[in-house]
Design a protein around this motif. Structure first.
Motif, short mmCIF file in Angstrom:
data_model
loop_
_atom_site.label_atom_id
_atom_site.label_comp_id
_atom_site.label_asym_id
_atom_site.label_seq_id
_atom_site.Cartn_x
_atom_site.Cartn_y
_atom_site.Cartn_z
N ALA A 32 15.95 -56.63 12.61
CA ALA A 32 16.12 -56.21 14.00
C ALA A 32 14.78 -56.06 14.71
CB ALA A 32 16.89 -54.89 14.05
N THR A 33 13.78 -55.58 13.97
CA THR A 33 12.43 -55.47 14.53
C THR A 33 11.89 -56.85 14.92
OG1 THR A 33 11.97 -53.51 13.20
CG2 THR A 33 10.07 -54.70 14.08
N GLY A 34 12.08 -57.81 14.01
CA GLY A 34 11.65 -59.17 14.32
C GLY A 34 12.36 -59.73 15.53
N ALA A 35 13.67 -59.46 15.65
CA ALA A 35 14.45 -59.97 16.77
C ALA A 35 13.99 -59.37 18.10
CB ALA A 35 15.94 -59.68 16.55
N VAL A 36 13.76 -58.05 18.11
CA VAL A 36 13.34 -57.37 19.34
C VAL A 36 11.95 -57.84 19.77
CG1 VAL A 36 12.73 -55.14 20.36
CG2 VAL A 36 14.79 -55.35 18.97
N LEU A 37 11.02 -57.89 18.81
CA LEU A 37 9.68 -58.38 19.13
C LEU A 37 9.71 -59.85 19.55
CD1 LEU A 37 7.59 -56.70 16.27
CD2 LEU A 37 7.55 -56.13 18.71
N GLY A 38 10.58 -60.63 18.91
CA GLY A 38 10.72 -62.03 19.29
C GLY A 38 11.23 -62.18 20.71
N LEU A 39 12.15 -61.32 21.11
CA LEU A 39 12.68 -61.36 22.48
C LEU A 39 11.59 -61.03 23.49
CD1 LEU A 39 15.13 -61.66 24.35
CD2 LEU A 39 15.58 -59.22 23.99
N ILE A 40 10.78 -60.02 23.19
CA ILE A 40 9.72 -59.61 24.12
C ILE A 40 8.63 -60.68 24.21
CG2 ILE A 40 7.92 -57.90 24.54
CD1 ILE A 40 9.75 -55.85 23.12
N VAL A 41 8.13 -61.10 23.04
CA VAL A 41 7.06 -62.10 23.01
C VAL A 41 7.55 -63.44 23.56
CG1 VAL A 41 5.51 -63.42 21.51
CG2 VAL A 41 5.89 -60.98 21.09
N GLY A 42 8.76 -63.83 23.16
CA GLY A 42 9.30 -65.11 23.63
C GLY A 42 9.50 -65.13 25.14
N ALA A 43 9.99 -64.03 25.70
CA ALA A 43 10.21 -63.98 27.15
C ALA A 43 8.92 -64.16 27.93
CB ALA A 43 10.87 -62.65 27.52
N LEU A 44 7.81 -63.71 27.33
CA LEU A 44 6.51 -63.87 27.99
C LEU A 44 5.90 -65.24 27.72
CD1 LEU A 44 4.97 -60.36 27.16
CD2 LEU A 44 5.80 -61.13 29.39
N ALA A 45 6.03 -65.72 26.47
CA ALA A 45 5.30 -66.91 26.06
C ALA A 45 5.93 -68.21 26.54
CB ALA A 45 5.16 -66.93 24.54
N ILE A 46 7.27 -68.31 26.57
CA ILE A 46 7.90 -69.60 26.89
C ILE A 46 7.72 -70.01 28.35
CG2 ILE A 46 9.64 -69.37 25.07
CD1 ILE A 46 11.65 -68.66 27.30
N GLN A 72 3.42 -73.74 28.26
CA GLN A 72 3.61 -74.77 27.25
C GLN A 72 2.30 -75.10 26.57
OE1 GLN A 72 5.43 -78.11 29.22
NE2 GLN A 72 7.42 -77.10 29.43
N GLY A 73 2.42 -75.80 25.44
CA GLY A 73 1.24 -76.31 24.75
C GLY A 73 0.33 -75.21 24.24
N ILE A 74 -0.97 -75.42 24.44
CA ILE A 74 -1.97 -74.49 23.92
C ILE A 74 -1.86 -73.14 24.59
CG2 ILE A 74 -3.73 -75.20 25.59
CD1 ILE A 74 -4.24 -74.24 21.87
N TYR A 75 -1.37 -73.09 25.82
CA TYR A 75 -1.23 -71.81 26.51
C TYR A 75 -0.16 -70.95 25.84
CZ TYR A 75 -3.85 -74.45 29.95
OH TYR A 75 -4.80 -75.22 30.57
N PHE A 76 0.93 -71.59 25.45
CA PHE A 76 1.97 -70.88 24.70
C PHE A 76 1.40 -70.34 23.38
CE2 PHE A 76 5.04 -71.01 21.23
CZ PHE A 76 6.09 -70.25 21.72
N ALA A 77 0.67 -71.18 22.67
CA ALA A 77 0.11 -70.78 21.38
C ALA A 77 -0.86 -69.60 21.54
CB ALA A 77 -0.60 -71.96 20.73
N MET A 78 -1.70 -69.64 22.58
CA MET A 78 -2.70 -68.59 22.76
C MET A 78 -2.06 -67.27 23.19
SD MET A 78 -5.28 -69.99 21.65
CE MET A 78 -6.37 -68.60 21.93
N ILE A 79 -0.96 -67.34 23.95
CA ILE A 79 -0.26 -66.11 24.33
C ILE A 79 0.31 -65.43 23.08
CG2 ILE A 79 1.78 -65.20 25.52
CD1 ILE A 79 1.27 -67.26 27.72
N THR A 80 0.92 -66.22 22.20
CA THR A 80 1.47 -65.63 20.97
C THR A 80 0.37 -65.04 20.10
OG1 THR A 80 1.39 -67.78 19.82
CG2 THR A 80 3.44 -67.21 20.94
N LEU A 81 -0.79 -65.70 20.04
CA LEU A 81 -1.91 -65.19 19.27
C LEU A 81 -2.43 -63.89 19.86
CD1 LEU A 81 -4.04 -65.44 17.04
CD2 LEU A 81 -5.38 -66.89 18.59
N ALA A 82 -2.57 -63.86 21.19
CA ALA A 82 -3.10 -62.65 21.85
C ALA A 82 -2.17 -61.46 21.64
CB ALA A 82 -3.27 -62.93 23.34
N LEU A 83 -0.87 -61.66 21.77
CA LEU A 83 0.08 -60.57 21.58
C LEU A 83 0.11 -60.11 20.12
CD1 LEU A 83 3.00 -61.85 23.85
CD2 LEU A 83 1.45 -59.94 24.31
N ALA A 84 -0.01 -61.06 19.22
CA ALA A 84 -0.02 -60.71 17.79
C ALA A 84 -1.26 -59.87 17.45
CB ALA A 84 0.02 -61.97 16.94
N GLN A 85 -2.41 -60.24 17.98
CA GLN A 85 -3.63 -59.48 17.71
C GLN A 85 -3.58 -58.11 18.36
OE1 GLN A 85 -4.64 -61.11 14.98
NE2 GLN A 85 -6.66 -60.39 15.60
#
Length: 320
Positions: free
Chosen positions: A99-113, A116-129
């Protein structure tokens, strides 16, 4: 007279080859503890599930995430905390991690998608860090010490997970169940839309599909499976640490997927077992193991771009 092409026959052959491969894989994993250390196998299975979750996103949607350790690591923390502090039984602790993965995935995904491309990848990296540094400071994670001595408990109040073989077959059952669920997702109408988005998103939009919704659902599903993998690993090793949530973990799952075969069903499993085996037998060389991993990555990119399973499937002319 030329024989007409029959797509149903092709699908039947593909399904048969996938079924045979799955049966062989399941059979090999069932007898594997007779020849290999169960803890090693459980670690490989957890990472195999993590790689399958990541492959669902990059292999079938075409979205490269540099921050998937976020879901893996935080699910591990929540599962460990739930089992040790809240006294949750193992099945509820793992569900808490999922459930934690799902909730975090919803939050990060809503921001990142939105990008596209490298911008999507860098947003996920920034949020993860960002969440990594939060894990360093949060009191319940215990910083660099992590959450230790996590009790495994009894599954459904019956099975004592303190016994290695019981724990192994529990992990195996979780892996196979999630693997089959991912297979069902990939081969469903939803999965076909994801493949269409990967191949040509503008055309998918022109057909009336709301691609951002499909990508968000796929992102959440991938994060959920990654959460299951992280939660299971926390119970296996009775530990949740900063290693699970740091950026090298995201790089490792990318390497596993590429080595095994990007966009293949069994590739991430083979890649995970290959990388875990290599790390296990190269521990004597210390930090040089990362140099070896980098060299393998370069070789795969240059010579085996389809990965181990991708090249094998091409040689045998079947789909794996």
């Amino acid at each position: 007279m030329q024989r007409a092409f029959d797509p149903n026959a092709t699908d039947s052959v593909r399904s048969r080859s996938e079924l045979i491969t799955f049966v062989i894989m399941a059979g090999a994993l069932i007898i594997a503890p007779m020849f290999f250390y169960p803890v090693f196998l459980m670690k490989a299975l957890c990472f195999a599930l993590f790689a399958c979750a990541f492959n669902l996103l990059i292999g079938y949607v075409g979205l490269l995430s540099f921050g998937h350790a976020l879901f893996f690591g935080w699910a591990s923390y929540v599962c460990a905390h739930a089992a040790k502090v809240w006294g949750f039984p193992p099945e509820l602790a793992i569900l808490s991690g999922a459930a934690t993965g799902a909730v975090l995935g919803l939050i990060v995904g809503a921001l990142a998608i939105r990008r596209q491309g490298i911008y999507f990848a860098m947003i996920t990296l920034a949020l993860a860090q960002m969440m990594f540094f939060f894990a360093v400071q949060a009191p319940f994670t215990h910083g660099e010490d992590g959450i230790q001595a996590v009790p495994r408990g009894r599954l459904f109040g019956l099975l004592n997970l303190g016994e290695q073989m019981v724990m192994y077959f529990t992990v195996l059952a979780i892996f196979l169940a999630c693997f089959l669920l991912i297979y069902r997702i990939i081969n469903s109408p939803f999965g076909e839309v994801l493949k269409a988005i990967r191949e040509n998103e503008p055309r998918a939009i022109s057909l009336g599909y709301k691609t951002e919704r499909y990508k968000l659902v796929a992102f959440v599903l991938s994060a959920t499976f990654a959460g299951v993998a992280g939660a299971t690993k926390a119970l296996v090793f009775q530990l949740a640490s900063l290693t699970d949530v740091d950026w090298p973990m995201s790089g490792e799952v990318i390497l596993m997927t590429l080595v095994g075969g990007l966009g293949t069903l069994f590739g991430p499993v083979v890649g995970a077992f290959f990388m875990v085996t290599m790390e296990n037998y190269l521990t004597t060389i210390g930090q040089w193991v990362f140099v070896v991993q980098g060299a393998i990555f370069v070789v795969c990119v240059l010579l085996f771009r389809r990965g181990i399973i991708g090249e094998l499937a091409r040689q045998l002319r079947i789909k794996l």
